[in-house]
Scaffold this motif. Structure first.
Motif, PDB file in Angstrom:
ATOM      1  N   THR A 269       0.825  -1.211   0.000  1.00  0.00           N
ATOM      2  CA  THR A 269       0.000   0.000   0.000  1.00  0.00           C
ATOM      3  C   THR A 269       0.859   1.262   0.000  1.00  0.00           C
ATOM      4  O   THR A 269       2.056   1.223   0.287  1.00  0.00           O
ATOM      5  CB  THR A 269      -0.920   0.033   1.228  1.00  0.00           C
ATOM      6  N   ALA A 270       0.222   2.386  -0.295  1.00  0.00           N
ATOM      7  CA  ALA A 270       0.917   3.677  -0.268  1.00  0.00           C
ATOM      8  C   ALA A 270       1.407   4.001   1.142  1.00  0.00           C
ATOM      9  O   ALA A 270       2.506   4.544   1.317  1.00  0.00           O
ATOM     10  CB  ALA A 270      -0.006   4.777  -0.770  1.00  0.00           C
ATOM     11  N   ALA A 271       0.605   3.674   2.155  1.00  0.00           N
ATOM     12  CA  ALA A 271       1.011   3.937   3.539  1.00  0.00           C
ATOM     13  C   ALA A 271       2.244   3.128   3.912  1.00  0.00           C
ATOM     14  O   ALA A 271       3.161   3.629   4.578  1.00  0.00           O
ATOM     15  CB  ALA A 271      -0.144   3.615   4.494  1.00  0.00           C
ATOM     16  N   GLU A 272       2.287   1.866   3.463  1.00  0.00           N
ATOM     17  CA  GLU A 272       3.462   1.028   3.724  1.00  0.00           C
ATOM     18  C   GLU A 272       4.690   1.581   3.013  1.00  0.00           C
ATOM     19  O   GLU A 272       5.797   1.597   3.569  1.00  0.00           O
ATOM     20  CB  GLU A 272       3.191  -0.408   3.271  1.00  0.00           C
ATOM     21  N   MET A 273       4.499   2.060   1.780  1.00  0.00           N
ATOM     22  CA  MET A 273       5.612   2.631   1.031  1.00  0.00           C
ATOM     23  C   MET A 273       6.115   3.904   1.718  1.00  0.00           C
ATOM     24  O   MET A 273       7.327   4.122   1.835  1.00  0.00           O
ATOM     25  CB  MET A 273       5.199   2.924  -0.421  1.00  0.00           C
ATOM     26  N   HIS A 274       5.194   4.728   2.173  1.00  0.00           N
ATOM     27  CA  HIS A 274       5.552   5.961   2.884  1.00  0.00           C
ATOM     28  C   HIS A 274       6.405   5.638   4.113  1.00  0.00           C
ATOM     29  O   HIS A 274       7.461   6.243   4.344  1.00  0.00           O
ATOM     30  CB  HIS A 274       4.274   6.698   3.296  1.00  0.00           C
ATOM     31  N   ASP A 275       5.973   4.672   4.907  1.00  0.00           N
ATOM     32  CA  ASP A 275       6.686   4.324   6.130  1.00  0.00           C
ATOM     33  C   ASP A 275       8.058   3.723   5.819  1.00  0.00           C
ATOM     34  O   ASP A 275       9.045   4.019   6.503  1.00  0.00           O
ATOM     35  CB  ASP A 275       5.859   3.339   6.958  1.00  0.00           C
ATOM     36  N   ALA A 276       8.127   2.873   4.770  1.00  0.00           N
ATOM     37  CA  ALA A 276       9.403   2.244   4.414  1.00  0.00           C
ATOM     38  C   ALA A 276      10.404   3.273   3.912  1.00  0.00           C
ATOM     39  O   ALA A 276      11.598   3.201   4.223  1.00  0.00           O
ATOM     40  CB  ALA A 276       9.174   1.172   3.348  1.00  0.00           C
ATOM     41  N   VAL A 277       9.938   4.257   3.142  1.00  0.00           N
ATOM     42  CA  VAL A 277      10.815   5.312   2.631  1.00  0.00           C
ATOM     43  C   VAL A 277      11.383   6.134   3.787  1.00  0.00           C
ATOM     44  O   VAL A 277      12.591   6.395   3.852  1.00  0.00           O
ATOM     45  CB  VAL A 277      10.045   6.213   1.641  1.00  0.00           C
ATOM     46  N   VAL A 318     -10.365   8.031   0.681  1.00  0.00           N
ATOM     47  CA  VAL A 318      -9.653   9.104   1.379  1.00  0.00           C
ATOM     48  C   VAL A 318      -8.253   9.204   0.786  1.00  0.00           C
ATOM     49  O   VAL A 318      -7.751   8.271   0.156  1.00  0.00           O
ATOM     50  CB  VAL A 318      -9.575   8.832   2.898  1.00  0.00           C
ATOM     51  N   LYS A 319      -7.628  10.356   0.977  1.00  0.00           N
ATOM     52  CA  LYS A 319      -6.312  10.592   0.389  1.00  0.00           C
ATOM     53  C   LYS A 319      -5.232   9.736   1.054  1.00  0.00           C
ATOM     54  O   LYS A 319      -5.229   9.544   2.265  1.00  0.00           O
ATOM     55  CB  LYS A 319      -5.930  12.067   0.511  1.00  0.00           C
ATOM     56  N   ASN A 320      -4.302   9.293   0.210  1.00  0.00           N
ATOM     57  CA  ASN A 320      -3.112   8.612   0.704  1.00  0.00           C
ATOM     58  C   ASN A 320      -2.036   9.632   1.052  1.00  0.00           C
ATOM     59  O   ASN A 320      -2.085  10.780   0.570  1.00  0.00           O
ATOM     60  CB  ASN A 320      -2.570   7.654  -0.369  1.00  0.00           C
ATOM     61  N   PRO A 321      -1.047   9.278   1.847  1.00  0.00           N
ATOM     62  CA  PRO A 321       0.055  10.209   2.119  1.00  0.00           C
ATOM     63  C   PRO A 321       0.810  10.529   0.831  1.00  0.00           C
ATOM     64  O   PRO A 321       0.969   9.661  -0.039  1.00  0.00           O
ATOM     65  CB  PRO A 321       0.934   9.441   3.108  1.00  0.00           C
ATOM     66  N   ASP A 322       1.254  11.756   0.685  1.00  0.00           N
ATOM     67  CA  ASP A 322       2.010  12.192  -0.482  1.00  0.00           C
ATOM     68  C   ASP A 322       3.494  11.960  -0.189  1.00  0.00           C
ATOM     69  O   ASP A 322       4.142  12.738   0.517  1.00  0.00           O
ATOM     70  CB  ASP A 322       1.751  13.679  -0.752  1.00  0.00           C
ATOM     71  N   ILE A 323       4.031  10.886  -0.714  1.00  0.00           N
ATOM     72  CA  ILE A 323       5.400  10.478  -0.373  1.00  0.00           C
ATOM     73  C   ILE A 323       6.418  11.488  -0.885  1.00  0.00           C
ATOM     74  O   ILE A 323       7.331  11.897  -0.151  1.00  0.00           O
ATOM     75  CB  ILE A 323       5.696   9.069  -0.928  1.00  0.00           C
TER      76      ILE A 323
END
Length: 413
Positions: A269-277, A318-323
């Motif tokens: 997910t985008a949230a997982e990608m945000h946290d991993a980055v 709902v909006k995803n975090p903007d990485i």
């Protein structure tokens, strides 16, 4: 040490110093094989030595006598040549060369090497070598674009194989497109570049890259995703590692092999990608190539949703975090260089410039995806930074990666 031993050591040293670099040229079976003769001539003219291997199919287009006359050396055709194999000739041939060149590299040869097959002299040499391999693909345009060939291409690139071409143009079969083998002069230029001492301009740098799509579940079965193949991000990761960088690749769900020397973190997910980055920071460079989903379901159903009577389903997004923006505007750990990608269907340059301003990026690579460009090996790319947009270029994704590495190197200086 005896005088005889000393004399032999001096002779061996002189021979080693005097010996020119040797190229092992493997000629695959295709109409483009005739160009290999001109390539041999160019190699010899430059003062390099060349050993030639002809596959069984290649001998339908080029004779061993022609190749031997131009190379000035024996031409090899058979894995079971007893004279050579008593000395493990396939091992020594593959180790004596400074560079192994496959021209033409047919779809069959690429597939065999990508899948670890060794059923003739050419493929055995390619699996036994510990030297760099340069391939010049040549095949029908449909064969080149076939998903199997593109998978093999990605595998070979991840294994460190170098490529030159193919070119676009008319083919012997009457079709037009990508698949023509590069001209001998271009292949020889690639040989010269491969023989040069390897530049490592990003040595010691940490490059953090995102690639691929994200997947936002709606229920245990369904979800929202996009058509990103991940090829561009993986090409950049491979090029950055080849340039000496320590590369962290945060990847959405793709079916691509991990490039050599790259640390890969798989997310969904985008949230997982945000946290991993953010967990991978600090970095010297961030390159946001991933096609991150803008929205996710506010609530994920516990069970598979049924069609119901009317077959309609209402989902609140709902909006995803903007990485990219979270990295570009990071208060404490913003990398010195932040590069974003923008895939647009219209107003490519305008939206790219807007993204440059709002995301806190140093540069945006924008491309037009209004046509059928997904999962292709080529793209149209515009680089936009503070100095303005560059002219759009039609490039392979490997070429985009190479240009970006050069850009990063210049900016980091």
């Amino acid at each position: 040490m005896s005088c005889q031993t000393l004399a032999k050591a001096i002779k061996d040293l002189v021979m080693t110093v005097a010996s020119p670099p040797r190229i092992l040229l493997i000629v695959g079976g295709g109409i483009a094989a005739y160009k290999s003769l001109e390539l041999i001539r160019l190699i010899k003219k430059a003062g390099l030595a060349v050993s030639v291997v002809l596959t069984k199919a290649a001998q339908q287009f080029v004779t061993p006598l022609s190749a031997a006359a131009l190379s000035g050396d024996k031409v090899y055709t058979d894995l079971f040549d007893l004279t050579d194999e008593t000395e493990m000739g396939h091992i020594s041939l593959s180790r004596q060369a400074e560079l192994v060149v496959v021209a033409p590299a047919t779809a069959n040869l690429m597939a065999s090497v990508a899948n670890g097959q060794a059923d003739d002299l050419a493929t055995t040499l390619l699996l036994a070598t510990d030297k760099r391999v340069l391939m010049a693909p040549a095949m029908n345009v449909r064969m080149w674009h076939h998903p199997a060939t593109q998978r093999n291409l990605a595998t070979l690139r991840a294994d460190g194989v170098l490529f030159t071409g193919p070119d676009e143009g008319d083919m012997a079969c009457g079709e037009h497109g990508l698949g023509r083998m590069s001209e001998p002069e271009a292949i020889f230029g690639a040989i010269q570049a491969a023989l040069k001492p390897k530049a490592r301009p990003l040595n010691g740098r940490h490059v953090l890259i995102t690639a691929g799509p994200t997947f936002e579940p709606l229920d245990p079965v369904r979800g929202i995703t996009n058509r990103s193949s991940g090829k561009q991000g993986y090409a950049i990761a491979a090029a950055a590692a080849d340039a000496g960088a320590r590369v962290t690749l945060v990847s959405g769900p793709v079916s691509l092999p991990t490039p050599a020397g790259v640390t890969r973190i798989d997310v969904e997910t985008a949230a997982e990608m945000h946290d991993a980055v953010h967990a991978a920071l600090p970095a010297d460079v961030f390159v946001g190539v991933a096609a991150v989903g803008d929205w996710r379901a506010k609530e994920i159903a516990r069970d598979k949703q049924k069609k119901g009577v009317d077959g309609e389903l209402t989902v609140t997004l709902v909006k995803n975090p903007d990485i990219l923006a979270s990295i570009g505007h990071h208060p404490t750990q913003r990398p010195p260089l932040v590069i974003g990608f923008a895939a647009e269907t219209r107003n490519v340059e305008v939206y790219g410039q807007t993204k440059l301003r709002t995301k806190g990026a140093d540069a945006i690579l924008a491309n037009d995806v209004s046509k059928d460009v997904f999962d292709r090996d080529t793209t149209n790319m515009i680089l936009i930074d503070a100095s303005g947009p560059t002219a759009g270029k039609h490039l392979t994704k490997a070429e985009v990666a190479a240009d970006l590495i050069q850009y990063l190197t210049t900016r980091l200086k």
